[in-house]
Design a protein around this motif. Structure first.
Motif, PDB file in Angstrom:
ATOM      1  N   HIS A  32      -1.150  10.455  -5.566  1.00 45.20           N
ATOM      2  CA  HIS A  32       0.064   9.713  -5.229  1.00 45.20           C
ATOM      3  C   HIS A  32       1.177  10.697  -4.905  1.00 45.20           C
ATOM      4  O   HIS A  32       1.289  11.761  -5.521  1.00 45.20           O
ATOM      5  N   GLU A  61       5.366  10.725  -4.547  1.00 42.81           N
ATOM      6  CA  GLU A  61       6.556   9.945  -4.853  1.00 42.81           C
ATOM      7  C   GLU A  61       7.804  10.655  -4.346  1.00 42.81           C
ATOM      8  O   GLU A  61       8.089  11.797  -4.742  1.00 42.81           O
ATOM      9  N   THR A  92       7.696   2.697  -8.730  1.00 41.15           N
ATOM     10  CA  THR A  92       6.582   3.621  -8.503  1.00 41.15           C
ATOM     11  C   THR A  92       6.795   5.009  -9.092  1.00 41.15           C
ATOM     12  O   THR A  92       5.891   5.841  -9.025  1.00 41.15           O
TER      13      THR A  92
END
Length: 891
Positions: A586, A588, A611
């Motif tokens: 992921h 961010e 998130t």
């Protein structure tokens, strides 16, 4: 006579002697292992501190002094390996025109480096692109000017105009570099820590010495303060292994140089600063030795005493028989001393061997990385400890019996005895109350476990904080002894009901037997409980340490991997898709802006509340006024919500719900505009944020209010693995436009004092010993206690007890001991774990929101103890089924 006595013991009491020697071996091995760990840790910290410094000394040449004379003095100083003269000049700015676009920077610094500098100090400069010699430009400056190797940059110095006149020059960039230790490189030499620059300069160009001298000489004639000289020094003087002693040695050498130059130089002691931090870490290693090691050694000694004491009645009868046959007290004492010497020497040598094997398994070396002399010293001290434990367990009881008893008294069967003095006076309750008082004082907000003022040679540890856990351990053990004795003395009916499924009609007899044996049985319960509590508290602390070391590193770095954009580079959150290389789970985006609250300029971080936790850990300890989840939910539910630092809340007297007007730069007009926020909670720590004042807000609201969604950094989650490889891949991908860091780099730089202590090997040693101690405390003590009662079992068989009933009697005692020991150990271990982590909260940064419980290890410890007890009980039960006449003949 003594040889004959020892020979008889070896033939007839082999098992008991082996068990006693084994207990001594555990104490010796644990002390030797932990002592060598302590010495090795200090030596490792000194080595790490020395290795972490790229330039040992930065010797600042003072105004009016001759740089050449100072350079000669530095090179002539004892311990100097090499020295290079480096020029520093202030620049009013740099300018470059690339692809028709002209970029300018603010003030910067120009360095003049000799050709041999990079060979002498290879870790001061890291090559990124282009050539490694010639005109080099720092990565961030290259990003600000949009230049690369081959481009031209104009340097302007104070008192000159832009162009090629005096003090200005156009130079061609040969390469782009990074300055990993820019903070120390651009320090203000001689200034106290609070007067140091908040950050290194953004704009730096490195020139060859000849070019630097040509450019800086005219400026120095006009403005001498604009050009300075430093002598960068590498040292090779031998240092003591102890960081504190090494710090004293280095700082003394620095002062000696300053004195010999008669004020012509001031030493920027980078090596001393690194050792200054390491000496504090060394004290924490010492604290760990005391907090985690001493209880194990004490427990091993108690185990030895319990093993030796299991045959106390038999020993008294043997002593009485010897005295009846005419032996003098001195001869009896000599025999007891010989027995103590045999088990002490045997146990000590076995313990040293175990320590060497443990060192090989845990650290990869028998000496644990410590010097041979230090390891030998700790082994010698451990051997002495083994002899002391043997004397206390074997010789001292014999002397006590000789002094206080008579032959007739020694031959009597022990009857109903009076309660111990500590039980009558309530010592256990007093100790627990004192433990609570010490704990409350030592865990206060203003309490400092280690006091090491920066730059001051003396450091101190508040050792009285050890009283809290120590008094708790002792008081809880005595309280458990009291409770176990009371239950066994007055709980015959419940015990009989519990024993009935195993013993049938012999249940009442079994309960009566446990009541009569309540003292040795209570002692066994307490010993097992202490062993389990030692294992539980040690494992819990080590697991919490490991957890917080990782949290600390993530907090400093931001995530597993962080890509930080250079100033002047504007990218949106969509640029994160290009960073999803192999190994990335992921990405961010994290905004980083600056905002004025009143006249105070603070960092502002814009997050995606839904998130953000997908890339980094947000602990509840980072916030006040709500949990991490609830405050992120507030930012999502009300986009204009603002999390404010505690200092700002206090300075501006904010109350929840207050409107806070922040002035942010509008990307469209480049002017500051007032943006309203609502104070929703307190943030104390946040990934990549500074330690002091900052804000956290909703990124979408900031983007809407300023007209820009530019991202300051990307937090990248790799699942906790392959951080280095992912970071390497991303560095090649982003080039000079951004800085890539990974969590493995941050682990060595985080502020927690404990992170400099490698607990991996220590954990393996401690937890291994804890399992063995738990198993031995249960199995060996029970086995020896039951062995002393073979005569009772034989008489019970003669009176008509069946094999099943005898086996049930033995198993019932084992079950009571196991249940009491495990339950007591769990409670004591839980209380000790909470107290240890709380007392040592100051060394965790941030403090743990909750302790980490290593359930797998605890289950293994309990299983080992239960298996050992079951094996001892089943073996005793099998022995009790031998023909009664044969058993009585042997006894």
């Amino acid at each position: 006579m003594i040889i004959t006595w020892i020979g008889g013991l070896l033939r007839r009491r082999t098992g008991r002697l082996i068990a006693t020697a084994f207990g001594i071996a555990l104490a010796v091995a644990l002390v030797a292992s932990l002592g060598s760990f302590l010495t090795a840790s200090k030596s490792t910290m000194t080595g790490r501190a020395v290795h972490s410094v790229a330039v040992d000394w930065q010797v600042q040449v003072q105004p009016g002094a001759d740089p050449a004379a100072v350079l000669s003095a530095v090179r002539a100083a004892s311990g100097t390996k090499s020295a290079e003269s480096v020029g520093f000049a202030r620049s009013t700015g740099f300018q470059a025109t690339v692809a028709g676009s002209t970029q300018s920077t603010g003030p910067g610094v120009v360095l003049g480096l000799p050709d041999t500098y990079r060979a002498t100090f290879p870790r001061e400069i890291r090559q990124l692109t282009g050539a490694s010699s010639g005109v080099l430009i720092a990565q961030q400056t290259a990003a600000n000017l949009h230049v690369a190797a081959g481009d031209t940059v104009t340097i302007t110095l104070p008192g000159t105009g832009t162009g090629t006149g005096t003090g200005s020059a156009k130079v061609t960039v040969a390469g782009v570099v990074d300055l990993p230790q820019a903070d120390s490189l651009f320090q203000k030499v001689g200034a106290p820590p609070q007067s140091q620059p908040a950050a290194p300069p953004d704009n730096v160009i490195l020139l060859p010495s000849d070019l630097f001298n040509t450019l800086a000489a005219p400026v120095a004639a006009v403005d001498p303060a604009a050009v300075t000289t430093q002598i960068h020094t590498a040292r090779n003087a031998p240092l003591p292994a102890d960081p504190a002693a090494a710090y004293t040695s280095v700082t003394a050498a620095a002062r000696n140089l300053e004195a010999r130059t008669s004020g012509g130089a001031v030493v920027g002691d980078n090596l001393g600063a690194a050792l200054d931090a390491a000496r504090k870490d060394a004290l924490y290693a010492q604290i760990l030795f005391l907090f985690l090691g001493v209880p194990g050694a004490v427990l091993a000694a108690l185990l030895t005493a319990a093993v030796a004491g299991a045959g106390a009645d038999r020993r008294r009868r043997e002593q009485a028989l010897l005295r009846t046959r005419g032996l003098r007290p001195g001869q009896v004492t000599a025999m007891a001393g010989a027995e103590a010497a045999v088990v002490g020497v045997a146990g000590g040598l076995l313990g040293v061997g175990i320590a060497a094997l443990a060192g090989q398994a845990a650290f990869g070396t028998a000496s644990f990385g410590a010097s041979t002399t230090s390891a030998a010293l700790w082994f010698a001290l451990a051997l002495i400890l083994g002899l002391v434990v043997a004397a206390a367990a074997v010789l001292v009881p014999a002397l006590r019996d000789l002094r206080t008893g008579t032959v007739a008294a020694a031959r009597k069967v022990v009857g109903r005895a009076r309660s111990p003095w500590w039980m009558r006076f309530g010592v256990d309750f007093i100790l627990l109350a004192a433990s609570l008082l010490v704990f409350r004082a030592s865990s206060g907000n203003q309490y400092a476990l280690v006091l090491a003022p920066e730059g001051v040679a003396s450091i101190s540890v508040s050792y009285w904080a050890f009283l809290g856990p120590a008094l708790l351990w002792i008081g809880a053990a005595l309280l458990l002894w009291r409770l176990a004795t009371l239950v066994l003395a007055h709980g015959r009916r419940p015990l009989a009901r519990l024993a009935r499924p195993l013993t049938g009609t012999l249940a009442a007899t079994t309960a009566a037997s446990m009541s009569r044996q309540r003292r040795p049985l209570a002692r066994a319960i307490v010993l097992l409980a202490l062993a389990v509590s030692f294992a539980a508290s040690t494992a819990t602390f080590n697991a919490t340490y490991k957890q917080q070391a990782e949290v600390d590193a993530q907090l400093t770095n931001g995530a597993d991997v962080t890509v930080t954009q250079s100033p002047g580079v504007s990218v949106g959150p969509d640029a994160g898709s290009a960073l999803k290389v192999a190994g990335v789970r992921h990405v961010e985006p994290l905004q980083h802006r600056f905002a004025y609250v009143g006249a105070d300029l603070q960092d502002l971080y814009g997050v995606q509340p839904a998130t953000i936790t997908s890339a980094t850990s947000l602990q509840d300890a980072y916030f006040a006024g709500g949990t991490a989840k609830s405050l992120m939910n507030k930012l999502a539910a009300r986009p204009d919500s603002l999390l404010v630092s505690q200092e700002t809340v206090k300075d501006f007297q904010l109350a929840l719900g207050d409107t806070v007007n922040l002035r942010l730069q509008d990307s469209r007009t480049k002017a500051l505009t007032s943006v309203p926020f609502h104070y929703a909670g307190i943030v104390k720590e946040f990934p990549t944020a500074p330690k002091d004042s900052f804000f956290v807000a909703n990124a979408d609201y900031i983007a809407k209010s300023t007209g820009s969604n530019a991202v300051g950094a990307f937090l990248i989650d790799t699942g906790g693995t392959h951080q280095k490889s992912v970071a390497t891949t991303l560095r090649g991908q982003v080039g000079t436009a951004a800085t890539v860091t990974d969590v493995t780099q941050s682990r060595s730089k985080v502020g927690s004092s404990l992170t400099s202590v490698d607990l991996a090997g220590l954990t393996r040693i401690e937890l291994g010993f804890a399992v063995v101690l738990a198993a031995a405390s249960g199995g060996i003590v029970l086995a020896l206690g039951l062995a002393e009662r073979r005569r009772t079992f034989a008489i019970t068989t003669v009176l008509g007890a069946t094999r099943r009933q005898l086996r049930g009697l033995v198993l019932s005692e084992a079950a009571v001991m196991t249940a009491g020991g495990l339950a007591g150990g769990a409670l004591i271990g839980w209380a000790l774990s909470q107290m240890l982590v709380k007392v040592l909260t100051g060394v965790f940064d941030p403090p743990p929101a909750a302790i980490a419980v290593p359930w797998t290890y605890l289950a293994l410890t309990v299983l080992a103890a239960v298996v050992a007890i079951a094996a001892a009980a089943l073996n005793s039960a099998r022995s009790s089924s031998r023909p009664a006449v044969e058993e009585l003949r042997e006894l």
